[in-house]
Design a protein around this motif. Structure first.
Motif, short mmCIF file in Angstrom:
data_model
loop_
_atom_site.label_atom_id
_atom_site.label_comp_id
_atom_site.label_asym_id
_atom_site.label_seq_id
_atom_site.Cartn_x
_atom_site.Cartn_y
_atom_site.Cartn_z
N LEU A 105 0.83 -1.20 0.00
CA LEU A 105 0.00 0.00 0.00
C LEU A 105 0.87 1.25 0.00
O LEU A 105 0.61 2.20 -0.77
N VAL A 106 1.88 1.28 0.84
CA VAL A 106 2.75 2.46 0.92
C VAL A 106 3.44 2.71 -0.42
O VAL A 106 3.54 3.86 -0.88
N GLN A 107 3.90 1.66 -1.05
CA GLN A 107 4.53 1.80 -2.37
C GLN A 107 3.56 2.37 -3.39
O GLN A 107 3.93 3.22 -4.21
N ALA A 108 2.30 1.93 -3.35
CA ALA A 108 1.30 2.45 -4.28
C ALA A 108 1.01 3.93 -4.02
O ALA A 108 0.83 4.71 -4.97
N LEU A 109 1.01 4.32 -2.75
CA LEU A 109 0.76 5.72 -2.40
C LEU A 109 1.93 6.62 -2.77
O LEU A 109 1.77 7.83 -2.87
N ARG A 110 3.08 6.02 -2.97
CA ARG A 110 4.27 6.78 -3.37
C ARG A 110 4.28 7.07 -4.88
O ARG A 110 5.06 7.89 -5.34
N GLU A 111 3.43 6.41 -5.64
CA GLU A 111 3.36 6.67 -7.07
C GLU A 111 2.80 8.08 -7.30
O GLU A 111 1.93 8.55 -6.56
N PRO A 112 3.26 8.79 -8.35
CA PRO A 112 2.76 10.15 -8.62
C PRO A 112 1.25 10.14 -8.88
O PRO A 112 0.71 9.21 -9.47
N ILE A 113 0.59 11.19 -8.42
CA ILE A 113 -0.85 11.36 -8.66
C ILE A 113 -1.02 11.95 -10.05
O ILE A 113 -0.41 12.97 -10.40
N THR A 114 -1.86 11.32 -10.87
CA THR A 114 -2.14 11.81 -12.23
C THR A 114 -3.65 11.92 -12.42
O THR A 114 -4.43 11.58 -11.53
N MET A 115 -4.06 12.36 -13.60
CA MET A 115 -5.49 12.46 -13.91
C MET A 115 -6.15 11.08 -13.89
O MET A 115 -7.37 10.97 -13.72
N ASP A 116 -5.35 10.04 -14.08
CA ASP A 116 -5.90 8.68 -14.13
C ASP A 116 -5.83 7.95 -12.79
O ASP A 116 -6.27 6.80 -12.69
N THR A 117 -5.28 8.59 -11.78
CA THR A 117 -5.13 7.93 -10.48
C THR A 117 -6.49 7.60 -9.88
O THR A 117 -7.37 8.45 -9.79
N GLN A 118 -6.64 6.34 -9.48
CA GLN A 118 -7.87 5.88 -8.84
C GLN A 118 -7.68 5.82 -7.32
O GLN A 118 -6.57 5.86 -6.81
N SER A 119 -8.80 5.71 -6.63
CA SER A 119 -8.73 5.53 -5.18
C SER A 119 -8.00 4.24 -4.84
O SER A 119 -8.12 3.23 -5.54
N LEU A 120 -7.23 4.29 -3.79
CA LEU A 120 -6.61 3.09 -3.23
C LEU A 120 -7.40 2.71 -1.98
O LEU A 120 -8.10 3.54 -1.39
N PHE A 121 -7.25 1.45 -1.57
CA PHE A 121 -8.03 0.97 -0.44
C PHE A 121 -7.15 0.22 0.55
O PHE A 121 -6.28 -0.57 0.15
N ALA A 122 -7.40 0.48 1.83
CA ALA A 122 -6.71 -0.22 2.91
C ALA A 122 -7.73 -1.06 3.68
O ALA A 122 -8.92 -0.75 3.68
N PRO A 123 -7.28 -2.09 4.34
CA PRO A 123 -8.20 -2.90 5.16
C PRO A 123 -8.49 -2.23 6.50
O PRO A 123 -7.67 -1.46 7.01
N SER A 124 -9.64 -2.52 7.05
CA SER A 124 -9.97 -2.12 8.41
C SER A 124 -10.00 -3.38 9.28
O SER A 124 -9.70 -4.48 8.81
N PHE A 125 -10.35 -3.21 10.54
CA PHE A 125 -10.45 -4.36 11.44
C PHE A 125 -11.82 -4.34 12.10
O PHE A 125 -12.23 -3.33 12.67
N ASP A 126 -12.54 -5.44 11.97
CA ASP A 126 -13.87 -5.58 12.55
C ASP A 126 -13.72 -6.24 13.92
O ASP A 126 -13.46 -7.45 14.01
N HIS A 127 -13.90 -5.46 14.98
CA HIS A 127 -13.71 -6.00 16.32
C HIS A 127 -14.82 -6.99 16.70
O HIS A 127 -14.63 -7.81 17.61
N ALA A 128 -15.97 -6.89 16.03
CA ALA A 128 -17.05 -7.83 16.33
C ALA A 128 -16.69 -9.24 15.89
O ALA A 128 -16.96 -10.22 16.59
N VAL A 129 -16.07 -9.36 14.71
CA VAL A 129 -15.69 -10.69 14.22
C VAL A 129 -14.21 -10.98 14.46
O VAL A 129 -13.74 -12.08 14.20
#
Length: 236
Positions: A105-129
């Motif tokens: 994820l960190v490597q992907a966020l280090r890529e330059p932002i361009t007009m074609d850059t899409q959202s990146l996604f990180a995982p969360s943690f579900d404390h219920a499960v």
């Protein structure tokens, strides 16, 4: 704490103004369990967004925070280890996280932002499960400042060392172990991780504070040390 935070907000805001518009500013906040790093990351991202929205109320927010909790190995992965009982009992130790997934994820966020850059996604943690949820935290292309927070973000071990090298700044939240112990016992009871105070105390002493010593002793050099003192508002 307020004076420290005000200074850090000014520092990051000013640093952002000098950062090329196609580049993100990445800050990793680490500390032992119960240090208050989550609260600091939330506060910093909120304050940077407030600065931005005062100047540009029509634009989307530019700061977010990403907790490392989503990079816990799943319970199934822990059960597949050579000693599953030990793996489950030590959940929260460095070896029970997917550090290479975080590095990706960190490597992907280090890529330059361009007009074609899409959202990146990180995982969360579900404390219920009690397991991660993949792709649950969106980091849109408009997000220029990312505050990561987690125990091992300044640990001098692979792959954490590689991720740390990609950060613009490493911060460490320093806290007395006794203050952290009290916070963690209350946290484990509220979250249902422990059934009673004795069980919570054992988990803190045999796991959390063991991890804490590794975090302190194996810490890389950092740009900022933020001192967390006792404050009832930080007990959560």
């Amino acid at each position: 704490m307020d004076d420290q935070v005000n200074r850090l907000v000014d520092k990051i805001w000013n640093k952002l103004q000098l950062t090329p518009p196609n580049t993100r500013l990445l800050i990793a906040i680490s500390g032992i369990p119960g240090s208050g790093k989550t609260e600091l990351a939330l506060t910093m991202s909120n304050r940077i967004n407030q600065h931005h929205l005062r100047l540009h109320p029509q634009l989307p927010q530019i700061a977010t925070h990403v907790p490392m909790d989503g990079y816990h190995l799943t319970r199934r992965q822990l059960s597949a280890m050579p000693d599953p009982n030990y793996a489950h009992s030590r959940r929260g130790a460095a070896f029970t996280f997917d550090g290479y997934k975080f590095l990706t994820l960190v490597q992907a966020l280090r890529e330059p932002i361009t007009m074609d850059t899409q959202s990146l996604f990180a995982p969360s943690f579900d404390h219920a499960v009690k397991d991660p949820v993949d792709d649950d935290i969106a980091i849109p292309a408009s997000c220029r400042v990312v505050f990561f927070e987690g125990n091992y973000l300044s640990l001098d071990q692979e792959p954490w060392r590689d991720a740390a090298a990609l950060m613009d700044e490493l911060w460490f939240v320093e806290v007395e172990f006794e203050v952290a112990r009290k916070r963690l016992v209350r946290r484990h009871l509220r979250a249902g991780i422990a059934g009673d105070e004795g069980e919570a105390e054992r988990r803190v002493q045999e796991n959390d504070l063991v991890n804490g010593r590794e975090i302190v002793e194996g810490r890389l050099g950092v740009q900022e040390v933020v001192v967390s003192r006792y404050d009832p508002a930080w007990d959560a």
